[in-house]
Design a protein around this motif. Structure first.
Motif, PDB file in Angstrom:
ATOM      1  N   THR A  69       3.011  13.128  -7.862  1.00 34.35           N
ATOM      2  CA  THR A  69       2.214  14.343  -7.985  1.00 34.35           C
ATOM      3  C   THR A  69       1.616  14.596  -6.606  1.00 34.35           C
ATOM      4  OG1 THR A  69       1.654  13.749 -10.252  1.00 34.35           O
ATOM      5  CG2 THR A  69       0.263  15.402  -9.179  1.00 34.35           C
ATOM      6  N   PRO A  70       1.729  15.813  -6.072  1.00 36.39           N
ATOM      7  CA  PRO A  70       1.203  16.062  -4.729  1.00 36.39           C
ATOM      8  C   PRO A  70      -0.266  15.680  -4.591  1.00 36.39           C
ATOM      9  CG  PRO A  70       2.562  17.899  -5.433  1.00 36.39           C
ATOM     10  CD  PRO A  70       2.394  16.998  -6.628  1.00 36.39           C
ATOM     11  N   GLY A  71      -0.598  15.178  -3.413  1.00 40.76           N
ATOM     12  CA  GLY A  71      -1.972  14.790  -3.137  1.00 40.76           C
ATOM     13  C   GLY A  71      -2.242  14.759  -1.652  1.00 40.76           C
ATOM     14  N   SER A  72      -3.516  14.720  -1.309  1.00 41.76           N
ATOM     15  CA  SER A  72      -3.927  14.657   0.092  1.00 41.76           C
ATOM     16  C   SER A  72      -4.468  13.268   0.385  1.00 41.76           C
ATOM     17  CB  SER A  72      -5.003  15.705   0.371  1.00 41.76           C
ATOM     18  OG  SER A  72      -6.196  15.362  -0.328  1.00 41.76           O
ATOM     19  N   ALA A  73      -4.702  12.995   1.651  1.00 39.60           N
ATOM     20  CA  ALA A  73      -5.277  11.706   2.030  1.00 39.60           C
ATOM     21  C   ALA A  73      -6.620  11.498   1.342  1.00 39.60           C
ATOM     22  CB  ALA A  73      -5.422  11.625   3.549  1.00 39.60           C
ATOM     23  N   THR A  74      -7.391  12.559   1.200  1.00 35.09           N
ATOM     24  CA  THR A  74      -8.705  12.461   0.563  1.00 35.09           C
ATOM     25  C   THR A  74      -8.575  12.093  -0.913  1.00 35.09           C
ATOM     26  OG1 THR A  74      -9.563  14.106   2.103  1.00 35.09           O
ATOM     27  CG2 THR A  74     -10.856  13.702   0.103  1.00 35.09           C
ATOM     28  N   VAL A 118       0.842  -1.204   0.000  1.00 37.94           N
ATOM     29  CA  VAL A 118       0.000   0.000   0.000  1.00 37.94           C
ATOM     30  C   VAL A 118       0.873   1.247   0.000  1.00 37.94           C
ATOM     31  CG1 VAL A 118      -1.689   1.342   1.332  1.00 37.94           C
ATOM     32  CG2 VAL A 118      -1.959  -1.134   1.121  1.00 37.94           C
ATOM     33  N   ARG A 119       1.929   1.237   0.802  1.00 40.76           N
ATOM     34  CA  ARG A 119       2.808   2.409   0.872  1.00 40.76           C
ATOM     35  C   ARG A 119       3.573   2.609  -0.429  1.00 40.76           C
ATOM     36  NH1 ARG A 119       4.503   0.783   6.979  1.00 40.76           N
ATOM     37  NH2 ARG A 119       2.548   1.461   7.913  1.00 40.76           N
ATOM     38  N   ALA A 120       3.938   1.507  -1.081  1.00 37.73           N
ATOM     39  CA  ALA A 120       4.601   1.621  -2.390  1.00 37.73           C
ATOM     40  C   ALA A 120       3.647   2.267  -3.399  1.00 37.73           C
ATOM     41  CB  ALA A 120       5.059   0.250  -2.868  1.00 37.73           C
ATOM     42  N   GLN A 121       2.371   1.895  -3.350  1.00 37.24           N
ATOM     43  CA  GLN A 121       1.370   2.528  -4.230  1.00 37.24           C
ATOM     44  C   GLN A 121       1.265   4.020  -3.932  1.00 37.24           C
ATOM     45  OE1 GLN A 121      -2.207   0.010  -3.539  1.00 37.24           O
ATOM     46  NE2 GLN A 121      -2.405   0.135  -5.760  1.00 37.24           N
ATOM     47  N   LEU A 122       1.259   4.358  -2.644  1.00 37.64           N
ATOM     48  CA  LEU A 122       1.174   5.769  -2.266  1.00 37.64           C
ATOM     49  C   LEU A 122       2.395   6.545  -2.768  1.00 37.64           C
ATOM     50  CD1 LEU A 122      -0.237   5.452   1.355  1.00 37.64           C
ATOM     51  CD2 LEU A 122      -1.402   6.454  -0.622  1.00 37.64           C
ATOM     52  N   SER A 136      -9.787   3.847   2.537  1.00 37.44           N
ATOM     53  CA  SER A 136     -10.380   4.851   3.423  1.00 37.44           C
ATOM     54  C   SER A 136      -9.351   5.954   3.681  1.00 37.44           C
ATOM     55  CB  SER A 136     -10.815   4.221   4.741  1.00 37.44           C
ATOM     56  OG  SER A 136      -9.681   3.880   5.516  1.00 37.44           O
ATOM     57  N   ARG A 137      -9.844   7.166   3.940  1.00 39.50           N
ATOM     58  CA  ARG A 137      -8.967   8.292   4.225  1.00 39.50           C
ATOM     59  C   ARG A 137      -8.133   8.021   5.480  1.00 39.50           C
ATOM     60  NH1 ARG A 137      -9.403  12.492   7.322  1.00 39.50           N
ATOM     61  NH2 ARG A 137     -11.621  12.237   7.725  1.00 39.50           N
ATOM     62  N   GLN A 138      -8.733   7.367   6.474  1.00 35.85           N
ATOM     63  CA  GLN A 138      -8.018   7.064   7.707  1.00 35.85           C
ATOM     64  C   GLN A 138      -6.850   6.114   7.446  1.00 35.85           C
ATOM     65  OE1 GLN A 138     -11.319   6.884   7.287  1.00 35.85           O
ATOM     66  NE2 GLN A 138     -12.116   8.464   8.672  1.00 35.85           N
ATOM     67  N   LYS A 139      -7.092   5.118   6.610  1.00 34.82           N
ATOM     68  CA  LYS A 139      -6.027   4.160   6.287  1.00 34.82           C
ATOM     69  C   LYS A 139      -4.895   4.858   5.532  1.00 34.82           C
ATOM     70  CE  LYS A 139      -5.296  -0.484   4.583  1.00 34.82           C
ATOM     71  NZ  LYS A 139      -5.905  -1.716   4.151  1.00 34.82           N
ATOM     72  N   VAL A 140      -5.259   5.739   4.602  1.00 34.03           N
ATOM     73  CA  VAL A 140      -4.240   6.485   3.855  1.00 34.03           C
ATOM     74  C   VAL A 140      -3.438   7.368   4.807  1.00 34.03           C
ATOM     75  CG1 VAL A 140      -3.876   8.275   2.100  1.00 34.03           C
ATOM     76  CG2 VAL A 140      -5.444   6.390   1.644  1.00 34.03           C
ATOM     77  N   ASN A 141      -4.111   8.058   5.720  1.00 36.49           N
ATOM     78  CA  ASN A 141      -3.413   8.905   6.698  1.00 36.49           C
ATOM     79  C   ASN A 141      -2.427   8.104   7.535  1.00 36.49           C
ATOM     80  OD1 ASN A 141      -3.924  11.685   6.560  1.00 36.49           O
ATOM     81  ND2 ASN A 141      -6.011  11.387   7.301  1.00 36.49           N
ATOM     82  N   TYR A 142      -2.843   6.914   7.955  1.00 38.85           N
ATOM     83  CA  TYR A 142      -1.968   6.036   8.743  1.00 38.85           C
ATOM     84  C   TYR A 142      -0.677   5.731   7.973  1.00 38.85           C
ATOM     85  CZ  TYR A 142      -0.196   1.603  10.574  1.00 38.85           C
ATOM     86  OH  TYR A 142       0.612   0.606  11.045  1.00 38.85           O
ATOM     87  N   HIS A 143      -0.820   5.350   6.702  1.00 36.64           N
ATOM     88  CA  HIS A 143       0.355   5.012   5.882  1.00 36.64           C
ATOM     89  C   HIS A 143       1.193   6.248   5.559  1.00 36.64           C
ATOM     90  CE1 HIS A 143      -0.565   0.809   5.498  1.00 36.64           C
ATOM     91  NE2 HIS A 143      -1.780   1.067   5.044  1.00 36.64           N
ATOM     92  N   LEU A 144       0.534   7.389   5.341  1.00 36.25           N
ATOM     93  CA  LEU A 144       1.279   8.616   5.060  1.00 36.25           C
ATOM     94  C   LEU A 144       2.154   9.022   6.251  1.00 36.25           C
ATOM     95  CD1 LEU A 144      -1.314  10.831   3.138  1.00 36.25           C
ATOM     96  CD2 LEU A 144       0.755   9.740   2.219  1.00 36.25           C
ATOM     97  N   ARG A 145       1.627   8.839   7.465  1.00 33.30           N
ATOM     98  CA  ARG A 145       2.425   9.170   8.653  1.00 33.30           C
ATOM     99  C   ARG A 145       3.684   8.300   8.720  1.00 33.30           C
ATOM    100  NH1 ARG A 145      -2.616   9.971  10.823  1.00 33.30           N
ATOM    101  NH2 ARG A 145      -2.764   7.891  11.723  1.00 33.30           N
ATOM    102  N   ALA A 146       3.535   7.017   8.402  1.00 33.53           N
ATOM    103  CA  ALA A 146       4.704   6.124   8.419  1.00 33.53           C
ATOM    104  C   ALA A 146       5.719   6.552   7.360  1.00 33.53           C
ATOM    105  CB  ALA A 146       4.275   4.682   8.186  1.00 33.53           C
ATOM    106  N   LEU A 147       5.246   6.891   6.185  1.00 33.13           N
ATOM    107  CA  LEU A 147       6.154   7.332   5.114  1.00 33.13           C
ATOM    108  C   LEU A 147       6.836   8.651   5.487  1.00 33.13           C
ATOM    109  CD1 LEU A 147       3.867   6.479   2.057  1.00 33.13           C
ATOM    110  CD2 LEU A 147       6.045   5.365   2.625  1.00 33.13           C
ATOM    111  N   GLU A 148       6.082   9.553   6.095  1.00 30.26           N
ATOM    112  CA  GLU A 148       6.643  10.848   6.484  1.00 30.26           C
ATOM    113  C   GLU A 148       7.687  10.682   7.592  1.00 30.26           C
ATOM    114  OE1 GLU A 148       5.055  15.365   7.442  1.00 30.26           O
ATOM    115  OE2 GLU A 148       3.753  13.666   7.962  1.00 30.26           O
TER     116      GLU A 148
END
Length: 195
Positions: free
Chosen positions: A30-35, A20-24, A44-56
């Motif tokens: 291209t810049p994007g938001s969790a939404t 999932v994180r590789a897909q993100l 889900s936006r929550q799942k994306v946010n969770y993975h984005l925090r790990a990547l960040e």
């Protein structure tokens, strides 16, 4: 954003290699938001946010801007590089050592040399930041009529490279800088073969 970043930390590599994180990471060229990412990837936006925090946390994505949307703040993120390469250094205990079994005709030795090349060039690129690193590569394909022709070619190539190295190598040159030379020959994969 850099062109290619080398991941040499094992924890960052594990984070980046999660499917999932590789897909993100791919989507965030291209810049994007969790939404927007949630809609694009069907998550889900929550799942994306969770993975984005790990990547960040591991420096693989960065904040581009924050936008107010009603009573919430939307964070727009992007990948810190357009492509990532995981260095064998990330798996230090498993990294192959070309000096351990220098059988120059074995595929295992070629993999060890390639791993060392990736480690060393990755370290140079990381240390250089946005500056260019002086490198040179030749990539091509040759079709041999027979195994005997392949063997003769590799002998001649080896002799030519040794002669060229002997002509230009100066161990005592004041201010000289050492360079690593790698020449490899391996069977080419056809376009329909999995890599």
């Amino acid at each position: 954003m850099t062109d290619t970043a080398v991941i040499s930390d094992g924890a960052a590599a594990a984070v980046a290699l999660d499917p999932v994180r590789a897909q993100l990471l791919g989507a965030l060229r291209t810049p994007g938001s969790a939404t927007t990412l949630a809609a694009e990837l069907g998550l889900s936006r929550q799942k994306v946010n969770y993975h984005l925090r790990a990547l960040e946390t591991h420096g693989l994505v960065e904040l581009v801007e924050e936008r107010r949307k009603g009573n919430m703040t939307e964070r727009v993120m992007r990948a810190t590089a357009s492509a990532f390469v995981v260095s064998p250094q990330a798996w230090a205990l498993l990294a192959p050592d070309p000096d351990a079994s220098p059988d120059r005709l074995s595929a295992q030795w070629l993999l060890a040399v390639a791993a060392r090349l990736l480690r060393e060039v990755g370290a140079l690129v990381t240390a250089a930041g946005r500056r260019r690193v002086a490198t040179f590569a030749v990539d091509g394909e040759i079709r041999f009529a027979s195994a005997a022709d392949r063997a003769a070619f590799t002998r001649e190539l080896g002799d030519s490279v040794r002669d060229l190295v002997a002509r230009y190598h100066d161990a005592a040159a004041p201010g000289g800088r050492r360079h690593r030379l790698v020449v490899a020959v391996h069977p080419a994969m056809t376009p329909d073969e999995p890599s």
